[in-house]
Design a protein around this motif. Sequence first.
Motif, PDB file in Angstrom:
ATOM      1  N   ASN A  59      71.835  50.471  54.678  1.00 26.71           N
ATOM      2  CA  ASN A  59      73.278  49.712  54.390  1.00 26.71           C
ATOM      3  C   ASN A  59      74.645  50.184  54.830  1.00 26.71           C
ATOM      4  OD1 ASN A  59      71.036  47.472  54.003  1.00 26.71           O
ATOM      5  ND2 ASN A  59      71.075  47.674  51.937  1.00 26.71           N
ATOM      6  N   VAL A  60      75.178  49.947  55.786  1.00 25.74           N
ATOM      7  CA  VAL A  60      76.229  50.839  56.046  1.00 25.74           C
ATOM      8  C   VAL A  60      77.269  49.705  56.437  1.00 25.74           C
ATOM      9  CG1 VAL A  60      77.359  52.287  57.028  1.00 25.74           C
ATOM     10  CG2 VAL A  60      75.246  53.132  56.343  1.00 25.74           C
ATOM     11  N   VAL A  61      78.299  49.193  56.414  1.00 28.06           N
ATOM     12  CA  VAL A  61      78.797  48.638  57.469  1.00 28.06           C
ATOM     13  C   VAL A  61      80.264  48.762  57.164  1.00 28.06           C
ATOM     14  CG1 VAL A  61      80.787  46.411  56.560  1.00 28.06           C
ATOM     15  CG2 VAL A  61      78.176  45.870  55.219  1.00 28.06           C
ATOM     16  N   CYS A  62      80.479  49.263  58.647  1.00 26.35           N
ATOM     17  CA  CYS A  62      81.788  48.867  59.382  1.00 26.35           C
ATOM     18  C   CYS A  62      82.581  47.977  59.982  1.00 26.35           C
ATOM     19  CB  CYS A  62      81.622  50.552  60.501  1.00 26.35           C
ATOM     20  SG  CYS A  62      80.374  51.770  59.857  1.00 26.35           S
ATOM     21  N   VAL A  63      84.026  48.496  59.473  1.00 25.89           N
ATOM     22  CA  VAL A  63      84.993  47.497  59.708  1.00 25.89           C
ATOM     23  C   VAL A  63      86.039  48.501  60.632  1.00 25.89           C
ATOM     24  CG1 VAL A  63      87.078  46.052  59.479  1.00 25.89           C
ATOM     25  CG2 VAL A  63      85.062  46.076  57.543  1.00 25.89           C
ATOM     26  N   GLY A  92      85.286  44.586  54.772  1.00 25.16           N
ATOM     27  CA  GLY A  92      83.834  45.165  54.654  1.00 25.16           C
ATOM     28  C   GLY A  92      83.433  45.214  53.266  1.00 25.16           C
ATOM     29  N   LEU A  93      84.053  44.415  52.237  1.00 22.92           N
ATOM     30  CA  LEU A  93      83.726  44.600  50.637  1.00 22.92           C
ATOM     31  C   LEU A  93      83.545  43.365  51.059  1.00 22.92           C
ATOM     32  CD1 LEU A  93      86.108  46.344  48.426  1.00 22.92           C
ATOM     33  CD2 LEU A  93      84.080  46.619  48.246  1.00 22.92           C
ATOM     34  N   THR A  94      83.770  42.012  51.257  1.00 25.39           N
ATOM     35  CA  THR A  94      83.179  41.034  50.960  1.00 25.39           C
ATOM     36  C   THR A  94      82.269  40.362  52.018  1.00 25.39           C
ATOM     37  OG1 THR A  94      86.426  39.776  50.727  1.00 25.39           O
ATOM     38  CG2 THR A  94      84.146  38.574  52.574  1.00 25.39           C
ATOM     39  N   TYR A  95      82.009  41.167  53.190  1.00 23.02           N
ATOM     40  CA  TYR A  95      81.421  41.143  53.471  1.00 23.02           C
ATOM     41  C   TYR A  95      79.280  41.782  53.669  1.00 23.02           C
ATOM     42  CZ  TYR A  95      77.576  42.536  58.259  1.00 23.02           C
ATOM     43  OH  TYR A  95      76.368  42.360  58.685  1.00 23.02           O
ATOM     44  N   ALA A  96      79.820  42.914  51.984  1.00 23.57           N
ATOM     45  CA  ALA A  96      78.757  43.805  52.232  1.00 23.57           C
ATOM     46  C   ALA A  96      78.416  42.659  50.834  1.00 23.57           C
ATOM     47  CB  ALA A  96      79.297  44.778  51.527  1.00 23.57           C
ATOM     48  N   CYS A  97      79.216  41.858  50.579  1.00 24.44           N
ATOM     49  CA  CYS A  97      78.840  41.339  48.984  1.00 24.44           C
ATOM     50  C   CYS A  97      78.315  40.043  49.582  1.00 24.44           C
ATOM     51  CB  CYS A  97      80.147  40.784  47.769  1.00 24.44           C
ATOM     52  SG  CYS A  97      80.887  40.549  46.378  1.00 24.44           S
ATOM     53  N   GLY A 157      71.057  40.327  47.568  1.00 29.05           N
ATOM     54  CA  GLY A 157      71.345  41.668  46.852  1.00 29.05           C
ATOM     55  C   GLY A 157      72.386  42.962  46.733  1.00 29.05           C
ATOM     56  N   ALA A 158      72.692  42.774  46.788  1.00 34.41           N
ATOM     57  CA  ALA A 158      73.761  43.436  46.880  1.00 34.41           C
ATOM     58  C   ALA A 158      74.670  43.756  45.598  1.00 34.41           C
ATOM     59  CB  ALA A 158      74.454  44.295  48.107  1.00 34.41           C
ATOM     60  N   PHE A 182      82.055  51.114  43.625  1.00 35.35           N
ATOM     61  CA  PHE A 182      82.156  49.409  42.757  1.00 35.35           C
ATOM     62  C   PHE A 182      81.247  48.781  42.288  1.00 35.35           C
ATOM     63  CE2 PHE A 182      86.036  50.650  45.274  1.00 35.35           C
ATOM     64  CZ  PHE A 182      87.447  50.306  44.334  1.00 35.35           C
ATOM     65  N   THR A 183      80.494  48.328  40.997  1.00 36.76           N
ATOM     66  CA  THR A 183      80.105  47.238  41.085  1.00 36.76           C
ATOM     67  C   THR A 183      80.510  46.045  41.500  1.00 36.76           C
ATOM     68  OG1 THR A 183      81.230  47.296  38.637  1.00 36.76           O
ATOM     69  CG2 THR A 183      79.117  48.703  38.740  1.00 36.76           C
TER      70      THR A 183
END
Length: 218
Positions: A23-27, A62-67, A71-72, A149-150
């Motif tokens: 799971n890789v998120v690129c902005v 990116g953090l908002t999208y991944a969160c 299950g992340a 980050f957790t």
Amino acid sequence: MPVFNEQAVIGSVIEEILRTYPNVVCVDDGSSDGSAEAIASTGAHLVRHPINLGQGAALQTGLTYACARPGAQYFVTFDADGQHRVEDALNMVAKARSGEADVVLGSRFLESAATVPALKRFVLRCIAALSPAARRLNLTDAHNGLRVFTRPVVEEFRISMNRMAHASEIVSYLSRSSWRVAEMPVSVLYTDYSMSKGQSLVNGVNVLFDLSVRQRGA
């Protein structure tokens, strides 16, 4: 992963990460080259800013999208220019998974810093020494882009400084929080390409000044 005009390397960087992390998120932060197309040709998630907003804004997007992904639980920030190592990220995630830390920051100075160019070493040491927040956390490297980050941290904190001062903002927030912060040694792969994308000494000083002004409510 914040991306701005990284067409030359972004495909290979993503493919290397995908061997370990699915799971890789690129902005894509308003790139004017073919970065977005290169990302789209991989298995990474692509999120786009229509204009360039800066690395801090790209990280927050990116953090908002991944969160929001089911299950992340652990979130790694990773530079797009190929200078970070996946094996270092693995060790840092393992530290967070162990329950010993809520945030794990990479440091170029916990072990040998011989590979860090002399001027960059000077800039980074100055930033850490001049930052009260970094000193409170006993950090040796306040501006390393490799972080873990957790989920609770990501849910609570919002990066508000769009450009490079976001790194000082993160450290400042952590120094005032109750989160457990740990540093771990990492190696940075400096190439002519990655060095051409880095910060100058003047910009490093400006980062500290910008954060100081923001904290005073200016």
